[in-house]
Write a protein that holds these residues in place. Structure first.
Motif, PDB file in Angstrom:
ATOM      1  N   GLN A   1       0.835  -1.204   0.000  1.00 14.26           N
ATOM      2  CA  GLN A   1       0.000   0.000   0.000  1.00 14.26           C
ATOM      3  C   GLN A   1       0.868   1.252   0.000  1.00 14.26           C
ATOM      4  O   GLN A   1       1.062   1.879   1.043  1.00 14.26           O
ATOM      5  CB  GLN A   1      -0.921  -0.001   1.211  1.00 14.26           C
TER       6      GLN A   1
ATOM      7  N   PHE B   1       1.916   1.920   3.759  1.00 14.41           N
ATOM      8  CA  PHE B   1       0.923   2.243   4.796  1.00 14.41           C
ATOM      9  C   PHE B   1       0.914   1.204   5.923  1.00 14.41           C
ATOM     10  O   PHE B   1       0.764   1.539   7.092  1.00 14.41           O
ATOM     11  CB  PHE B   1      -0.447   2.300   4.132  1.00 14.41           C
ATOM     12  N   ARG B   2       1.034  -0.063   5.534  1.00 18.40           N
ATOM     13  CA  ARG B   2       0.974  -1.143   6.520  1.00 18.40           C
ATOM     14  C   ARG B   2       2.173  -2.073   6.335  1.00 18.40           C
ATOM     15  O   ARG B   2       2.665  -2.214   5.218  1.00 18.40           O
ATOM     16  CB  ARG B   2      -0.291  -1.985   6.321  1.00 18.40           C
TER      17      ARG B   2
ATOM     18  N   ARG C   1       2.936  -6.130   6.984  1.00 15.60           N
ATOM     19  CA  ARG C   1       2.199  -7.355   7.275  1.00 15.60           C
ATOM     20  C   ARG C   1       3.101  -8.568   7.077  1.00 15.60           C
ATOM     21  O   ARG C   1       3.832  -8.620   6.099  1.00 15.60           O
ATOM     22  CB  ARG C   1       1.047  -7.542   6.278  1.00 15.60           C
TER      23      ARG C   1
ATOM     24  N   GLU D   1      -4.283   8.879  11.078  1.00 21.16           N
ATOM     25  CA  GLU D   1      -2.990   8.538  11.669  1.00 21.16           C
ATOM     26  C   GLU D   1      -1.780   9.011  10.874  1.00 21.16           C
ATOM     27  O   GLU D   1      -0.671   9.004  11.387  1.00 21.16           O
ATOM     28  CB  GLU D   1      -2.906   7.023  11.854  1.00 21.16           C
TER      29      GLU D   1
ATOM     30  N   ARG E   1      -6.633   3.825  -6.064  1.00 20.32           N
ATOM     31  CA  ARG E   1      -6.961   5.076  -5.385  1.00 20.32           C
ATOM     32  C   ARG E   1      -5.690   5.912  -5.254  1.00 20.32           C
ATOM     33  O   ARG E   1      -4.764   5.518  -4.540  1.00 20.32           O
ATOM     34  CB  ARG E   1      -7.559   4.808  -3.998  1.00 20.32           C
TER      35      ARG E   1
ATOM     36  N   ASP F   1      -2.635   3.469  -3.153  1.00 21.18           N
ATOM     37  CA  ASP F   1      -2.453   2.653  -1.950  1.00 21.18           C
ATOM     38  C   ASP F   1      -3.516   1.569  -1.807  1.00 21.18           C
ATOM     39  O   ASP F   1      -3.609   0.921  -0.768  1.00 21.18           O
ATOM     40  CB  ASP F   1      -2.425   3.547  -0.699  1.00 21.18           C
ATOM     41  N   HIS F   2      -4.320   1.373  -2.843  1.00 22.55           N
ATOM     42  CA  HIS F   2      -5.377   0.362  -2.771  1.00 22.55           C
ATOM     43  C   HIS F   2      -4.930  -0.920  -3.481  1.00 22.55           C
ATOM     44  O   HIS F   2      -4.886  -1.986  -2.891  1.00 22.55           O
ATOM     45  CB  HIS F   2      -6.649   0.933  -3.404  1.00 22.55           C
TER      46      HIS F   2
END
Lengths: 142, 427
Positions: free
Chosen positions: B56, B73-74, B76, B152, B397, B414-415
């Protein structure tokens, strides 16, 4: 109208008692009337965040399909509506940042209807939730 | 025979090879994908997919060498928070390395350091002359202990001194006693403003700064993701994400349609000490007025009371501006120079009305101020041919923006995880 409602409530509470007595057993199909009323409650109070397809918003608002939060334990689900849901939270491996506000201002019947609607929409297939169930959970809540 | 071969033929072949290599290098710049990567662009522009990250990507920076650092963004299952792509002559990227164990949004480059933010901290990595990170495992932590929650992202930008500006979005929609609750009123003297809902300024070169080491540069900004330093004015510009849910919280004051359009997503030009008014007001781009928030006594018409700045430009509600970039390159036609590109991530809070955004906007500027109407510059990210009813329908997006050394415009999604490069192809 009132008589119909009373009858429905009576029916609902009877079926709650019955299902409570007979415990797990499979419950019949959810009543169409409750689903139809639930769709209106959903549009007013839930759709803004959970969207028209119940898909939620990535990273913000959780989806209402393909999750045991919807299809699983009814008491847990009723409590989500009554108490809201904290955030940030991880659900099924995804993070969501937007808090869900408590919706305890909704009537027992509204909560029963909207949850019955959600449990039978967006690819979900679940038994009905009755106003009596909501009432019982609300009474024990806190 | 053998000696002859080495003496004459090998050098000849080598010369021929290097000449043809040179030819390839000078003729082949970035090449637009056949379908412009699915984007709809003004005439003369093309686009290519630089990379499919499988993650992302949020904010992005391109080095003078044309390589790319992008913040994920994340993180994982052991994935990293920063990806570094090297690009070839045609513009295609290859993942060179990934590092950093933290999620986040902010990514920027200044002098000898790469800067990256998690949702609570800012780090910097020393880089060499080729802008390659020297020690990816040991960044310097320059800011720590920032608040997080909903909103955030800690976007970062620099001025021309040694300051870094950090957005601290607020963990609230409208400072209600009960966040996002039907009819809940605003907390008097919103206490969240002391440590969020604003832009904070810190030093770029001081380790472990906390709130007490920085200053609240501007306040009353609910959430900023896109921000950039305008070199013409030597001034910070930010894009605010306006508040949500006017209808679902105050159904008697706002219709669903009004709630979909309002409030504006605003562009602000900031000076130190400015107050943009959240949560006490919002900007109504239809009435062209600062309106008192219903949580604080408003009724959708009453004007705000207080010393709040006006936006310099306003856009339809909820489109979520996640990237802002002042274009200073030479590749695009003259009209784009010093104007602003805005990446609108796309709305969710317009439901049940059709969603909006999911595109790149160009905002013309003149003398450092927005001048004239904004226009959609790049569309088609969603890959939808009908109205977008739910954000889940959009394939891509747009989020982060960066300018390449040749003036190309880079866009992250980021999608789905795509990195795009938009080029001007007309000679």
């Amino acid at each position: 109208m009132n008589r119909v409602l009373t009858a429905l409530l009576l029916l609902a509470s009877i079926s709650f008692c019955v299902s409570a007595q007979t415990k797990p057993k499979t419950v019949g199909a959810a009543p169409a009337a409750s689903i139809a009323r639930g769709a209106l409650v959903y549009k007013q109070y839930c759709l803004a965040c959970h969207q028209i397809d119940g898909g939620g918003v990535p990273n913000m608002n959780p989806p209402l399909s393909k999750t045991t939060w919807i299809s699983g334990d009814k008491t847990r689900l009723i409590k989500v509506v009554l108490n809201g849901f904290p955030a940030p939270v991880d659900i099924d491996g995804e993070s969501y940042t937007n808090v869900m506000a408590p919706h305890n201002f909704l009537k027992d019947q509204d909560i029963a209807d909207v949850l019955t609607y959600v449990r039978n929409s967006f690819g979900n297939k679940g038994s009905a939730i009755t106003a009596a169930s909501v009432k019982a959970v609300r009474a024990k809540n806190k | 025979m053998k000696t002859k071969l080495i003496k004459y033929i090998v050098p000849a072949v080598l010369i021929a090879a290097s000449v043809s290599l040179y030819a390839i290098k000078s003729n082949v710049g970035p090449v637009a994908d056949k379908d412009n990567a699915g984007l709809k662009l003004p005439e003369g522009f093309g686009a290519l997919v630089v990379a499919e990250t499988g993650a992302q990507p949020r904010h992005i920076v391109v080095t003078p060498q044309g390589n790319i650092y992008v913040k994920m963004f994340r993180v994982r299952n052991g994935s990293k928070g920063i990806y570094y792509y090297k690009t070839d002559a045609a513009g295609k990227g290859t993942l060179s390395k990934s590092f950093g164990d933290y999620p986040g949004t902010g990514m920027n480059l200044k002098d000898d350091y790469l800067y990256a933010s998690s949702n609570t901290e800012v780090f910097r990595y020393k880089i060499d002359a080729n802008k390659e990170v020297l020690d990816a495992d040991h960044p310097e932590r320059i800011i720590t202990g920032l608040k997080t929650g909903q909103h955030e992202s800690k976007s970062i930008v620099f001025d021309n001194l040694d300051d870094i500006y950090v957005n601290i979005g607020v963990n609230s929609n409208s400072c209600q006693v009960k966040d996002r609750q039907f009819a809940s009123m605003g907390i008097p003297g919103c206490p969240l403003l002391d440590s969020a809902a604003g832009i904070w300024r810190f030093k770029i070169n001081k380790p472990n700064q906390t709130y007490k080491d920085g200053i609240r540069y501007a306040t009353g900004l609910r959430n900023v993701v896109g921000l950039d330093w305008n070199q013409q004015n030597n001034q910070l510009f930010v894009m605010q994400h306006g508040r949500d849910q006017l209808h679902s919280i105050f159904p008697d004051m706002y219709t669903e349609k009004q709630s979909a359009e309002l409030p504006a997503e605003c562009m602000y030009a900031l000076k130190q000490g400015d107050n943009a008014g959240w949560p006490y007001m919002y900007y109504d781009q239809i009435q062209h007025k600062k309106i008192m928030a219903p949580e604080y006594g408003g009724d959708s018409k009453k004007e705000a009371v207080g010393n709040f700045i006006d936006p310099v430009a306003a856009y339809p509600g909820h489109m979520a501006p996640d990237g802002l970039l002042f274009y200073t390159g030479n590749m695009f036609p003259e009209k784009y120079k010093n104007g602003a590109f805005i990446a609108f991530h796309g709305s969710w809070n317009r439901a049940p009305e059709p969603q909006k955004g999911y595109f790149l906007v160009f905002q013309p500027f003149k003398n450092g101020k927005p001048f004239g109407d904004w226009e959609v510059f790049a569309d088609g990210f969603s890959a939808m041919t009908t109205d977008i009813k739910s954000p889940n329908e959009a394939v891509h997006r747009p989020c982060g923006l960066a300018q390449g050394p040749d003036g190309s415009l880079y866009v992250t999604d980021d999608h789905h995880g795509t990195i795009y490069r938009i080029i001007y192809t007309k000679k």
